[in-house]
Design a protein around this motif. Structure first.
Motif, PDB file in Angstrom:
ATOM      1  N   HIS A  46       0.840  -1.187   0.000  1.00 34.59           N
ATOM      2  CA  HIS A  46       0.000   0.000   0.000  1.00 34.59           C
ATOM      3  C   HIS A  46       0.878   1.240   0.000  1.00 34.59           C
ATOM      4  CE1 HIS A  46       0.778  -0.419   4.360  1.00 34.59           C
ATOM      5  NE2 HIS A  46       0.650   0.904   4.391  1.00 34.59           N
ATOM      6  N   SER A  47       0.278   2.358  -0.386  1.00 32.22           N
ATOM      7  CA  SER A  47       0.985   3.629  -0.392  1.00 32.22           C
ATOM      8  C   SER A  47       0.296   4.584   0.573  1.00 32.22           C
ATOM      9  CB  SER A  47       1.012   4.233  -1.802  1.00 32.22           C
ATOM     10  OG  SER A  47      -0.308   4.516  -2.241  1.00 32.22           O
ATOM     11  N   THR A  48       1.089   5.452   1.191  1.00 31.74           N
ATOM     12  CA  THR A  48       0.570   6.459   2.110  1.00 31.74           C
ATOM     13  C   THR A  48       1.004   7.828   1.613  1.00 31.74           C
ATOM     14  OG1 THR A  48       0.753   4.926   3.982  1.00 31.74           O
ATOM     15  CG2 THR A  48       0.523   7.278   4.501  1.00 31.74           C
ATOM     16  N   LEU A  49       0.043   8.666   1.308  1.00 30.15           N
ATOM     17  CA  LEU A  49       0.341  10.010   0.836  1.00 30.15           C
ATOM     18  C   LEU A  49       0.709  10.885   2.028  1.00 30.15           C
ATOM     19  CD1 LEU A  49       0.378  11.852  -1.681  1.00 30.15           C
ATOM     20  CD2 LEU A  49      -2.012  12.416  -1.180  1.00 30.15           C
ATOM     21  N   LEU A  50       1.915  11.463   2.004  1.00 28.76           N
ATOM     22  CA  LEU A  50       2.410  12.258   3.114  1.00 28.76           C
ATOM     23  C   LEU A  50       2.187  13.753   2.924  1.00 28.76           C
ATOM     24  CD1 LEU A  50       5.820  10.426   3.721  1.00 28.76           C
ATOM     25  CD2 LEU A  50       3.619   9.997   4.840  1.00 28.76           C
ATOM     26  N   ASP A  51       2.305  14.212   1.678  1.00 30.39           N
ATOM     27  CA  ASP A  51       2.181  15.656   1.459  1.00 30.39           C
ATOM     28  C   ASP A  51       1.951  15.942  -0.020  1.00 30.39           C
ATOM     29  OD1 ASP A  51       2.129  18.342   2.085  1.00 30.39           O
ATOM     30  OD2 ASP A  51       4.302  18.595   2.093  1.00 30.39           O
ATOM     31  N   VAL A  52       1.265  17.047  -0.274  1.00 27.72           N
ATOM     32  CA  VAL A  52       1.108  17.601  -1.625  1.00 27.72           C
ATOM     33  C   VAL A  52       1.296  19.101  -1.486  1.00 27.72           C
ATOM     34  CG1 VAL A  52      -0.425  17.953  -3.587  1.00 27.72           C
ATOM     35  CG2 VAL A  52      -0.515  15.795  -2.320  1.00 27.72           C
ATOM     36  N   ARG A  92       4.342  15.634  -4.899  1.00 24.01           N
ATOM     37  CA  ARG A  92       3.525  14.593  -4.273  1.00 24.01           C
ATOM     38  C   ARG A  92       4.479  13.661  -3.546  1.00 24.01           C
ATOM     39  NH1 ARG A  92      -1.758  14.283  -5.558  1.00 24.01           N
ATOM     40  NH2 ARG A  92      -1.854  12.067  -5.017  1.00 24.01           N
ATOM     41  N   HIS A  93       4.362  13.609  -2.237  1.00 27.10           N
ATOM     42  CA  HIS A  93       5.301  12.905  -1.374  1.00 27.10           C
ATOM     43  C   HIS A  93       4.580  11.727  -0.729  1.00 27.10           C
ATOM     44  CE1 HIS A  93       8.117  13.187   2.395  1.00 27.10           C
ATOM     45  NE2 HIS A  93       8.368  12.132   1.640  1.00 27.10           N
ATOM     46  N   GLN A  94       5.100  10.523  -0.931  1.00 27.62           N
ATOM     47  CA  GLN A  94       4.446   9.350  -0.361  1.00 27.62           C
ATOM     48  C   GLN A  94       5.474   8.322   0.089  1.00 27.62           C
ATOM     49  OE1 GLN A  94       2.223   6.980  -3.277  1.00 27.62           O
ATOM     50  NE2 GLN A  94       3.413   7.897  -4.932  1.00 27.62           N
ATOM     51  N   ILE A  95       5.008   7.368   0.880  1.00 24.94           N
ATOM     52  CA  ILE A  95       5.858   6.254   1.282  1.00 24.94           C
ATOM     53  C   ILE A  95       5.151   4.967   0.894  1.00 24.94           C
ATOM     54  CG2 ILE A  95       4.921   6.084   3.657  1.00 24.94           C
ATOM     55  CD1 ILE A  95       7.907   5.495   4.478  1.00 24.94           C
ATOM     56  N   LEU A  96       5.904   4.039   0.313  1.00 30.19           N
ATOM     57  CA  LEU A  96       5.373   2.768  -0.139  1.00 30.19           C
ATOM     58  C   LEU A  96       5.766   1.685   0.857  1.00 30.19           C
ATOM     59  CD1 LEU A  96       6.340   3.037  -3.924  1.00 30.19           C
ATOM     60  CD2 LEU A  96       4.291   3.897  -2.778  1.00 30.19           C
ATOM     61  N   SER A  97       4.828   0.801   1.157  1.00 36.70           N
ATOM     62  CA  SER A  97       5.068  -0.246   2.157  1.00 36.70           C
ATOM     63  C   SER A  97       4.700  -1.610   1.592  1.00 36.70           C
ATOM     64  CB  SER A  97       4.245   0.016   3.425  1.00 36.70           C
ATOM     65  OG  SER A  97       4.563   1.272   3.989  1.00 36.70           O
ATOM     66  N   ILE A  98       5.446  -2.629   2.026  1.00 42.09           N
ATOM     67  CA  ILE A  98       5.155  -4.017   1.707  1.00 42.09           C
ATOM     68  C   ILE A  98       5.043  -4.779   3.017  1.00 42.09           C
ATOM     69  CG2 ILE A  98       6.018  -6.145   0.650  1.00 42.09           C
ATOM     70  CD1 ILE A  98       7.347  -4.494  -1.485  1.00 42.09           C
ATOM     71  N   ASP A  99       3.918  -5.457   3.203  1.00 46.16           N
ATOM     72  CA  ASP A  99       3.655  -6.166   4.463  1.00 46.16           C
ATOM     73  C   ASP A  99       3.866  -5.239   5.655  1.00 46.16           C
ATOM     74  OD1 ASP A  99       3.029  -8.455   3.076  1.00 46.16           O
ATOM     75  OD2 ASP A  99       5.016  -9.363   3.288  1.00 46.16           O
ATOM     76  N   ASP A 100       3.377  -4.014   5.530  1.00 41.76           N
ATOM     77  CA  ASP A 100       3.451  -2.996   6.588  1.00 41.76           C
ATOM     78  C   ASP A 100       4.877  -2.568   6.923  1.00 41.76           C
ATOM     79  OD1 ASP A 100       0.670  -2.812   6.952  1.00 41.76           O
ATOM     80  OD2 ASP A 100       0.671  -4.595   8.228  1.00 41.76           O
ATOM     81  N   ARG A 125      -5.123  13.683  -2.165  1.00 48.48           N
ATOM     82  CA  ARG A 125      -5.746  12.358  -2.187  1.00 48.48           C
ATOM     83  C   ARG A 125      -5.027  11.502  -3.215  1.00 48.48           C
ATOM     84  NH1 ARG A 125      -8.858  12.022  -6.765  1.00 48.48           N
ATOM     85  NH2 ARG A 125      -9.557  13.986  -7.709  1.00 48.48           N
ATOM     86  N   LYS A 126      -5.188  10.204  -3.066  1.00 50.16           N
ATOM     87  CA  LYS A 126      -4.558   9.290  -4.003  1.00 50.16           C
ATOM     88  C   LYS A 126      -5.215   9.396  -5.373  1.00 50.16           C
ATOM     89  CE  LYS A 126      -3.232   5.895  -0.480  1.00 50.16           C
ATOM     90  NZ  LYS A 126      -3.349   4.483  -0.037  1.00 50.16           N
ATOM     91  N   ILE A 127      -4.431   9.113  -6.392  1.00 50.89           N
ATOM     92  CA  ILE A 127      -4.914   9.172  -7.770  1.00 50.89           C
ATOM     93  C   ILE A 127      -5.142   7.752  -8.270  1.00 50.89           C
ATOM     94  CG2 ILE A 127      -4.356   9.875 -10.123  1.00 50.89           C
ATOM     95  CD1 ILE A 127      -2.639  12.118  -8.909  1.00 50.89           C
TER      96      ILE A 127
END
Length: 260
Positions: free
Chosen positions: A117-123, A147-155, A179-181
């Motif tokens: 999953h991805s988490t949007l941190l800032d725009v 657009r600043h985000q962090i990507l995670s695998i298995d949390d 918001r996510k696109i």
């Protein structure tokens, strides 16, 4: 500062013995000599191999545990984690996702039995780093949409991503929304009339910044892989520049090339 040298003129390795032992074992793990799920040599075998004390061997093993490369507990064998190093194939998720489909990075990550999953941190509108500014052909002091985000695998946080877009492309679009696109920005850019035609990657190994260290939950002073990706559309127009940072000891990049 004077750098010590050995008798043969080579620079001496000033790392502590347990750090050097961890480095050798880390290389065997990431190269596959010690396969996922395999047991590491016993403490007795490692003591003989490295001419080290039990305490030094245990410190070396703790380094690898902290780096999430091996698992084990006191009195039990230490084994290589099943996902000790992930191979990322950038070419597989660079094209726009089909209509209504998730961002390709998420789709590719789940093919290996993991959740992503991805988490949007800032725009925000910002002044980008100099190499990004040059890549986007911005004027001196010019700004871009971040657009600043962090990507995670298995949390587990795996990649810190900062994507920058020229204002003349981003303004008035979902790129500026917090918001996510759907399908990711590649799909949106294609819909806006800027289909990706060429992507150029510049990959380097760097010491992590404070932000990267904390965001990726890094265990120590190990390098990160920094990728600056510039995406071009028709007429060689740069439409996106992204800085992607991931833990160098946990991830490798695979590129395929065909002879021309």
């Amino acid at each position: 500062m004077t750098v010590p040298y050995t008798d043969d003129g080579a620079a001496a390795d000033r790392r502590s013995l347990h750090e050097r032992i961890a480095a050798d074992l880390r290389d065997e793990i990431t190269s596959g000599d010690l396969a996922p799920g395999a047991a590491l040599p016993s403490t007795a075998q490692l003591k003989t191999r490295f001419d080290a004390s039990n305490a030094t061997i245990q410190k070396a093993l703790q380094v690898l545990k902290d780096e999430r490369l091996v698992v084990g507990r006191a009195g039990a064998s230490v084994t290589v984690r099943e996902h000790r190093q992930r191979t990322m194939r950038p070419a597989s998720y660079m094209a726009p996702a089909p209509p209504g489909a998730p961002y390709r990075w998420l789709t590719e990550a789940t093919k290996h039995g993991t959740t992503a999953h991805s988490t949007l941190l800032d725009v925000a509108e910002v002044r980008p780093p100099a190499d990004v500014s040059a890549a986007l052909d911005l004027t001196e002091g010019g700004t871009a949409m971040l657009r600043h985000q962090i990507l995670s695998i298995d949390d587990e946080p795996v990649e810190l991503v900062k994507s920058y877009y020229p204002l003349e492309i981003a303004e008035g679009t979902a790129i500026t929304s917090r918001r996510k696109i759907k399908g990711g920005t590649p799909a949106l850019l294609a819909e806006l009339g800027f289909p990706p035609r060429l992507s150029v990657d510049r990959v380097s190994a760097r010491v992590p910044t404070q932000e990267q260290f904390h965001a990726l939950n890094l265990p120590g002073d190990l390098p990160v892989l920094r990728t600056l990706r510039v995406v071009y559309s028709d007429a060689d127009r740069p439409i996106e520049a992204t800085v992607m940072v991931k833990a160098g000891h946990l991830y490798e990049l695979q590129y395929e090339f065909s002879p021309e």
